[in-house]
Design a protein around this motif. Structure first.
Motif, PDB file in Angstrom:
ATOM      1  N   ILE A 187       0.855  -1.188   0.000  1.00  0.00           N
ATOM      2  CA  ILE A 187       0.000   0.000   0.000  1.00  0.00           C
ATOM      3  C   ILE A 187       0.889   1.236   0.000  1.00  0.00           C
ATOM      4  CG2 ILE A 187      -1.690   1.362   1.302  1.00  0.00           C
ATOM      5  CD1 ILE A 187      -2.816  -1.252   2.380  1.00  0.00           C
ATOM      6  N   MET A 188       0.634   2.127  -0.929  1.00  0.00           N
ATOM      7  CA  MET A 188       1.427   3.346  -1.040  1.00  0.00           C
ATOM      8  C   MET A 188       0.569   4.600  -1.013  1.00  0.00           C
ATOM      9  SD  MET A 188       2.238   3.636  -5.109  1.00  0.00           S
ATOM     10  CE  MET A 188       2.196   5.405  -5.053  1.00  0.00           C
ATOM     11  N   GLN A 189      -0.774   4.415  -1.053  1.00  0.00           N
ATOM     12  CA  GLN A 189      -1.647   5.575  -1.198  1.00  0.00           C
ATOM     13  C   GLN A 189      -2.985   5.322  -0.515  1.00  0.00           C
ATOM     14  OE1 GLN A 189      -3.864   6.359  -5.027  1.00  0.00           O
ATOM     15  NE2 GLN A 189      -2.269   7.927  -5.192  1.00  0.00           N
ATOM     16  N   THR A 190      -3.555   6.391   0.032  1.00  0.00           N
ATOM     17  CA  THR A 190      -4.952   6.396   0.448  1.00  0.00           C
ATOM     18  C   THR A 190      -5.625   7.537  -0.299  1.00  0.00           C
ATOM     19  OG1 THR A 190      -4.420   7.742   2.389  1.00  0.00           O
ATOM     20  CG2 THR A 190      -4.588   5.362   2.730  1.00  0.00           C
ATOM     21  N   GLY A 191      -6.816   7.262  -0.835  1.00  0.00           N
ATOM     22  CA  GLY A 191      -7.507   8.243  -1.654  1.00  0.00           C
ATOM     23  C   GLY A 191      -8.847   8.634  -1.066  1.00  0.00           C
ATOM     24  N   PHE A 192      -9.202   9.897  -1.208  1.00  0.00           N
ATOM     25  CA  PHE A 192     -10.428  10.455  -0.642  1.00  0.00           C
ATOM     26  C   PHE A 192     -11.181  11.248  -1.713  1.00  0.00           C
ATOM     27  CE2 PHE A 192      -7.227   9.996   2.568  1.00  0.00           C
ATOM     28  CZ  PHE A 192      -7.895   9.417   3.634  1.00  0.00           C
TER      29      PHE A 192
ATOM     30  N   VAL B 255      -9.793  -0.964  -4.213  1.00  0.00           N
ATOM     31  CA  VAL B 255      -8.351  -1.167  -4.305  1.00  0.00           C
ATOM     32  C   VAL B 255      -7.931  -0.602  -5.655  1.00  0.00           C
ATOM     33  CG1 VAL B 255      -6.487  -2.860  -4.498  1.00  0.00           C
ATOM     34  CG2 VAL B 255      -8.342  -3.230  -2.847  1.00  0.00           C
ATOM     35  N   GLU B 256      -7.010   0.346  -5.630  1.00  0.00           N
ATOM     36  CA  GLU B 256      -6.460   0.877  -6.875  1.00  0.00           C
ATOM     37  C   GLU B 256      -5.106   0.232  -7.092  1.00  0.00           C
ATOM     38  OE1 GLU B 256      -5.096   5.006  -9.122  1.00  0.00           O
ATOM     39  OE2 GLU B 256      -5.262   4.992  -6.942  1.00  0.00           O
ATOM     40  N   LEU B 257      -4.975  -0.495  -8.190  1.00  0.00           N
ATOM     41  CA  LEU B 257      -3.678  -1.039  -8.586  1.00  0.00           C
ATOM     42  C   LEU B 257      -2.972   0.030  -9.406  1.00  0.00           C
ATOM     43  CD1 LEU B 257      -4.863  -4.601  -9.618  1.00  0.00           C
ATOM     44  CD2 LEU B 257      -3.792  -3.907  -7.462  1.00  0.00           C
ATOM     45  N   ILE B 258      -1.762   0.365  -9.021  1.00  0.00           N
ATOM     46  CA  ILE B 258      -0.972   1.408  -9.672  1.00  0.00           C
ATOM     47  C   ILE B 258       0.242   0.735 -10.295  1.00  0.00           C
ATOM     48  CG2 ILE B 258       0.332   3.548  -9.335  1.00  0.00           C
ATOM     49  CD1 ILE B 258      -1.449   3.930  -6.747  1.00  0.00           C
ATOM     50  N   GLU B 259       0.314   0.768 -11.611  1.00  0.00           N
ATOM     51  CA  GLU B 259       1.418   0.098 -12.298  1.00  0.00           C
ATOM     52  C   GLU B 259       2.731   0.833 -12.033  1.00  0.00           C
ATOM     53  OE1 GLU B 259       2.171  -2.000 -16.553  1.00  0.00           O
ATOM     54  OE2 GLU B 259       1.168  -0.056 -16.606  1.00  0.00           O
ATOM     55  N   TYR B 260       3.711   0.085 -11.562  1.00  0.00           N
ATOM     56  CA  TYR B 260       5.025   0.662 -11.322  1.00  0.00           C
ATOM     57  C   TYR B 260       5.759   0.876 -12.641  1.00  0.00           C
ATOM     58  CZ  TYR B 260       9.890   1.218 -10.192  1.00  0.00           C
ATOM     59  OH  TYR B 260      11.169   1.702 -10.122  1.00  0.00           O
TER      60      TYR B 260
ATOM     61  N   HIS C 128     -11.978   6.626  -0.190  1.00  0.00           N
ATOM     62  CA  HIS C 128     -12.389   5.987  -1.440  1.00  0.00           C
ATOM     63  C   HIS C 128     -11.585   4.733  -1.766  1.00  0.00           C
ATOM     64  CE1 HIS C 128     -12.359   5.520  -5.918  1.00  0.00           C
ATOM     65  NE2 HIS C 128     -13.656   5.643  -5.713  1.00  0.00           N
ATOM     66  N   HIS C 129     -10.245   4.786  -1.619  1.00  0.00           N
ATOM     67  CA  HIS C 129      -9.446   3.635  -2.033  1.00  0.00           C
ATOM     68  C   HIS C 129      -8.102   3.551  -1.327  1.00  0.00           C
ATOM     69  CE1 HIS C 129      -7.806   6.743  -4.822  1.00  0.00           C
ATOM     70  NE2 HIS C 129      -6.676   6.082  -4.630  1.00  0.00           N
ATOM     71  N   TYR C 130      -7.589   2.310  -1.336  1.00  0.00           N
ATOM     72  CA  TYR C 130      -6.192   2.025  -1.011  1.00  0.00           C
ATOM     73  C   TYR C 130      -5.474   1.868  -2.335  1.00  0.00           C
ATOM     74  CZ  TYR C 130      -8.232   0.336   3.390  1.00  0.00           C
ATOM     75  OH  TYR C 130      -8.921   0.217   4.555  1.00  0.00           O
ATOM     76  N   GLY C 131      -4.321   2.482  -2.489  1.00  0.00           N
ATOM     77  CA  GLY C 131      -3.532   2.323  -3.709  1.00  0.00           C
ATOM     78  C   GLY C 131      -2.366   1.387  -3.464  1.00  0.00           C
ATOM     79  N   LEU C 132      -2.284   0.333  -4.265  1.00  0.00           N
ATOM     80  CA  LEU C 132      -1.190  -0.626  -4.193  1.00  0.00           C
ATOM     81  C   LEU C 132      -0.370  -0.549  -5.464  1.00  0.00           C
ATOM     82  CD1 LEU C 132      -3.450  -1.924  -2.297  1.00  0.00           C
ATOM     83  CD2 LEU C 132      -2.230  -4.033  -2.697  1.00  0.00           C
ATOM     84  N   SER C 133       0.910  -0.327  -5.321  1.00  0.00           N
ATOM     85  CA  SER C 133       1.781  -0.300  -6.481  1.00  0.00           C
ATOM     86  C   SER C 133       2.183  -1.731  -6.817  1.00  0.00           C
ATOM     87  CB  SER C 133       3.023   0.532  -6.177  1.00  0.00           C
ATOM     88  OG  SER C 133       3.844   0.605  -7.311  1.00  0.00           O
ATOM     89  N   THR C 134       2.300  -1.996  -8.098  1.00  0.00           N
ATOM     90  CA  THR C 134       2.653  -3.348  -8.505  1.00  0.00           C
ATOM     91  C   THR C 134       3.527  -3.360  -9.750  1.00  0.00           C
ATOM     92  OG1 THR C 134       1.797  -5.516  -9.160  1.00  0.00           O
ATOM     93  CG2 THR C 134       0.483  -3.596  -9.805  1.00  0.00           C
ATOM     94  N   THR C 135       4.435  -4.289  -9.770  1.00  0.00           N
ATOM     95  CA  THR C 135       5.267  -4.534 -10.940  1.00  0.00           C
ATOM     96  C   THR C 135       4.623  -5.596 -11.834  1.00  0.00           C
ATOM     97  OG1 THR C 135       6.534  -6.185  -9.718  1.00  0.00           O
ATOM     98  CG2 THR C 135       7.405  -3.924  -9.739  1.00  0.00           C
ATOM     99  N   ARG C 136       3.536  -6.202 -11.366  1.00  0.00           N
ATOM    100  CA  ARG C 136       2.832  -7.273 -12.095  1.00  0.00           C
ATOM    101  C   ARG C 136       1.379  -6.853 -12.328  1.00  0.00           C
ATOM    102  NH1 ARG C 136       4.717  -9.165  -7.539  1.00  0.00           N
ATOM    103  NH2 ARG C 136       2.676  -9.880  -6.887  1.00  0.00           N
TER     104      ARG C 136
END
Length: 178
Positions: free
Chosen positions: A12-17, A145-150, A97-105
């Motif tokens: 988790i790298m982000q919280t969104g409102f 859950v927001e997936l954020i492409e690394y 609104h969301h948790y942001g998770l960064s991912t390499t996949r």
């Protein structure tokens, strides 16, 4: 492994409102929570945005800052077009609104969340060259859950905002994104 802004890869790298008034929300975070500076991206629509399976025309303004190593994102919907932001505000109200998770996949993670019962609600490219995907699993979840492409550009952009927050002296609290 950690990003330049301190969060671990695939964490988790982000919280969104969702907020009704971006300026008022930024003022609150600056005045009451001492978070800043805020980097504002006016009229974010995403690149080739897909909302619930079809093209999206929704427009929003977003602002980002850091509280410690956590990126905070504020989002104000700007129109009446359907979006993950507008629907959430209408069904649950403004706020988290969301948790942001960064991912390499990125693509694998989308499929993994689908296998867990999540639905892909929104998919779009972003200016840093990556993509984002909002996954939802019904009303029993506190948020999406927001997936954020690394990408290297993503890390550079978030690290620049993080570095600005580390040395922020309270001046110039609102700045353009990029």
């Amino acid at each position: 492994m950690h990003y330049g802004f301190g969060q671990p890869h695939d964490g988790i790298m982000q919280t969104g409102f969702i907020v009704p008034d971006l300026k008022a929300a930024i003022d609150h975070w600056v005045r009451d929570l001492k978070v800043g500076p805020w980097f504002v991206f006016d009229h974010f629509t995403g690149i080739d945005p897909i909302y619930r399976g079809g093209p999206s025309k929704a427009d929003s303004t977003i602002a980002m800052s850091f509280a410690g190593h956590m990126n905070i994102e504020l989002i104000q919907p700007l129109d009446d077009n359907p979006s993950v932001y507008k629907e959430f505000a209408e069904s649950r109200g403004y706020g988290f609104h969301h948790y942001g998770l960064s991912t390499t996949r990125f693509d694998e993670e989308i499929e993994g969340y689908k296998a867990k019962g999540y639905e892909l609600a929104f998919l779009a490219g972003v200016p840093t060259g990556g993509r984002v995907a909002y996954m939802e699993n019904g009303v029993n979840q506190p948020g999406m859950v927001e997936l954020i492409e690394y990408t290297d550009s993503t890390d550079e952009a978030f690290t620049a905002m993080y570095s600005a927050a580390l040395t922020w002296d309270g001046s110039d609290p609102v700045r353009p994104f990029g």
